[in-house]
Design an enzyme around this catalytic site. Sequence first.
Site, PDB file in Angstrom:
ATOM      1  CG  ASP A 339      -2.309   0.171   1.341  1.00  0.00           C
ATOM      2  OD1 ASP A 339      -2.237   1.609   0.127  1.00  0.00           O
ATOM      3  OD2 ASP A 339      -3.136   0.363   2.276  1.00  0.00           O
ATOM      4  CD  GLU A 540      -6.659   5.747   3.307  1.00  0.00           C
ATOM      5  OE1 GLU A 540      -5.694   4.925   3.185  1.00  0.00           O
ATOM      6  OE2 GLU A 540      -6.841   5.836   1.694  1.00  0.00           O
TER       7      GLU A 540
END
Length: 856
Positions: A339, A540
């Site tokens: 990620d 997020e």
Amino acid sequence: MLKRATTAIYSRLSLPTTLAIAVACGLSAASAAPLVNAAQVASPAQNDRQLERWPALAKALPANAALEQRLNEILSKMTLEQKIAQMIQPEIRDITVEDMRKYGFGSYLNGGGAFPNNNKHATAADWIKLADDLYQASVDASVDGSNIPTMWGTDAVHGHNNVIGATIFPHNIGLGAAHDSKLIEQIAKATAAEVRVTGIDWIFAPTVAVVRDDRWGRAYEGYSEDPEIVRSYAAAIVKGLQGDPTQQFLTDQHVISTVKHFLGDGGTEKGVDQGNNIASEQQLIDLHAQGYVGGLGAGAQTVMASFNSWHGEKNHGNKYLLTDVLKTRMGFDGFVVGDWNGHGQIPGCTNDNCPQAANAGLDMYMVPTSAWKPLYENLVAQARSGVIAQSRIDDAVRRILRVKLRAGLFDRKGPAQRALSAKTELLGSKAHRAIAKDAVRKSMVLLKNNDGLLPLAPKQRILVAGSHADDIGLQSGGWTISWQGTGNTNSDFPGGTSIYQGFAKQVQQAGGTIELSADGKFTQKPDVAIVVFGEQPYAEGNGDIDNLEFQRGNKTDLALLKQLKAQGIKVVTLFVSGRPMWVNPELNQSDAFVALWLPGSEGDAVADVILQKAKGGTQYDFNGKLSFSWPNSPSQTAVNRGDKQTPLFAYGYGLTYLDTKTTPLFPEDSGASANQVQSVVLFERAPKSPWQFVLQSGKDTSPVIASVQKLGNLQYKAVDKVVQEDARSLQFSGKAAEGLLLLSNFPRDLRSSVEQKSALRFELKLQAPLTGALNVGMRCGDLNGAPCHGVVDVKPLLKAEQNWQSISIDLRCFQQQGVDFSRIAQSFSLESASKAHIELGKVELVPGLSADKTCP
């Protein structure tokens, strides 16, 4: 994934920590490097792990000897540099076509809010041109000697949500309430087609997080708190995206899928994004691994590693999970992608130097920013020196090539010449929007319908009010065009409809009258009011909160409901949110209450359920059932199916028009005074997650990664107060503004500390008399405005003696200066532009200390 958003305040220039450094604190990010997350809980002992507990999955794809032979032939001809290039995934804002020609990257991505030519309104032709230009450069062997095709990865998490005009489907939390795997597969097929129109090969979906604490800012990316739905949906969406593994697999109509985030991202302590999951190994299997059972069982070709830790060990560097569990036990033969610079969070790593990740089993580094080049060079050197074994490099590249061969990338023409490229009629097509409308209708959950108020007859006078009534951006939420879903207007959704527009069309066609008024004022008293409100968009980190009370401390929507009820008007509330929230006061002021979740671009479908047919009779009954338990208090943040706790509305709850149940009034006391919070420790021997130490000298910043460190003329050292290295020494030079900062990678919600009359308490020791101000500060970041900052000069509070002193500052001292405690990005700083030598001990927020404190 963590993504940069060109329209968001938070600029993602390096490791996620730069979010707080560069924006919330107004500091330069040029020198920022990764922060190390301190392990809060000891990792389970190696000999306690039992690999045989994990499911051994059958191969979804039949063996293909010819493909493996071709793979080996390609691999045998590759140089080390070519192999390492396959392991690098830069971002479109950080590379050029010539970079691709020179290095031949294995893939590249566009982060949230990244567009071709940095143009939010880039056309499909712009997307295709960039895809084709980079593809043609990758297969041009004139510079790097390689003709291995690259591939483009994107976050298409609720439709092709980066592209103007695409169909925006409901977010996963709403789809979970639909309980319809066939619908999920249809959505996936439509998404794959729209992504293919723009020349993209690969999407970073599905998210298979099992959300256990609704404070998490990514709760809406999860289908459910329960693994049952997640497992079945994972299989359905992977099949829809990639096709059936036994036939029509990864054709021109399909895209490569990514099951993410491995593993346990939905189960972190207190719902903190990128936090620590302390589940037992069996809980990890039973709860958090089930989406991978479904997704890998359906043939998912890639898995994304998660930012979170498991018992303090960062997943990007966890060999047991990535290699032993995923690849060996579960038999996954695709590749693991990282990620957004997640490898840089492994202790001892930086964004541009991290052999630990490859050795743990990471196959492809997602490395946005300019860090891609030194990372590439370091990996080459580390492979040559043996720090990373050649066999590990070959294994990673073999996995990447296997996926590319399965996807037909070696045999297809460039993106501009593929089957669906430039078929712009598929973007937001009528057929795809029909699927989205079906999803909207099926995802709505009826929580209250007293006196059978719904469905409403359209031939009456209807008022539509509320902030979210006529705003497609607000009803779509985060990950919509921009990363955080902010900065959008209705014109950014051609072909889409707001919730109000759906009501207006049907009411007017039926001969009724309708008025839109965000503030609830009207020209003529309505028969009924439909009030649409909810959360502001977030993605997020930015969406993390510390309890579930809606509009805590600023209940403007409740005031609107009361205003209407006081005039004798029946009220239907349509609640737009990315998670269940404590809305007891709002429920009590509503005659009917519907959880809409985040319905996406097809807001007109809401009216299909709420309104009757023009001549009477139900159009569509409610189908949705809660896939998340609804909290009965703001502090009931982790109530889940099977718990002993009693939620307000249980998992599976949802009324239909056949129900005649009268919903009672609910207690409205939030319990804030009864729920005493404990001290929030920010630093004790080490910074407490999610906080990290960063040094500042002038405009330069650097994360603290060693016990002795220097930035400019500022000197930092770990020293002993009571036990080994439980304090920090700072020597300020007086030659620049210097400081030690406690930062989080995302803003954190610390309102509970203010509500409990907390003070910021810290221990200081003067090693030499102060010659100027010594400022203690707090900062917050804002999605929609300027960062905010509060400082207190503590020099007047300090005695000149060389003994430890405890200083307390009422948090209201910072609040009075404009600090918003719902979004704290820097919880503490010690700064000075004068020469000084200070030692710092424990730092904490202590409730009840502010009563007798005044602001210096």
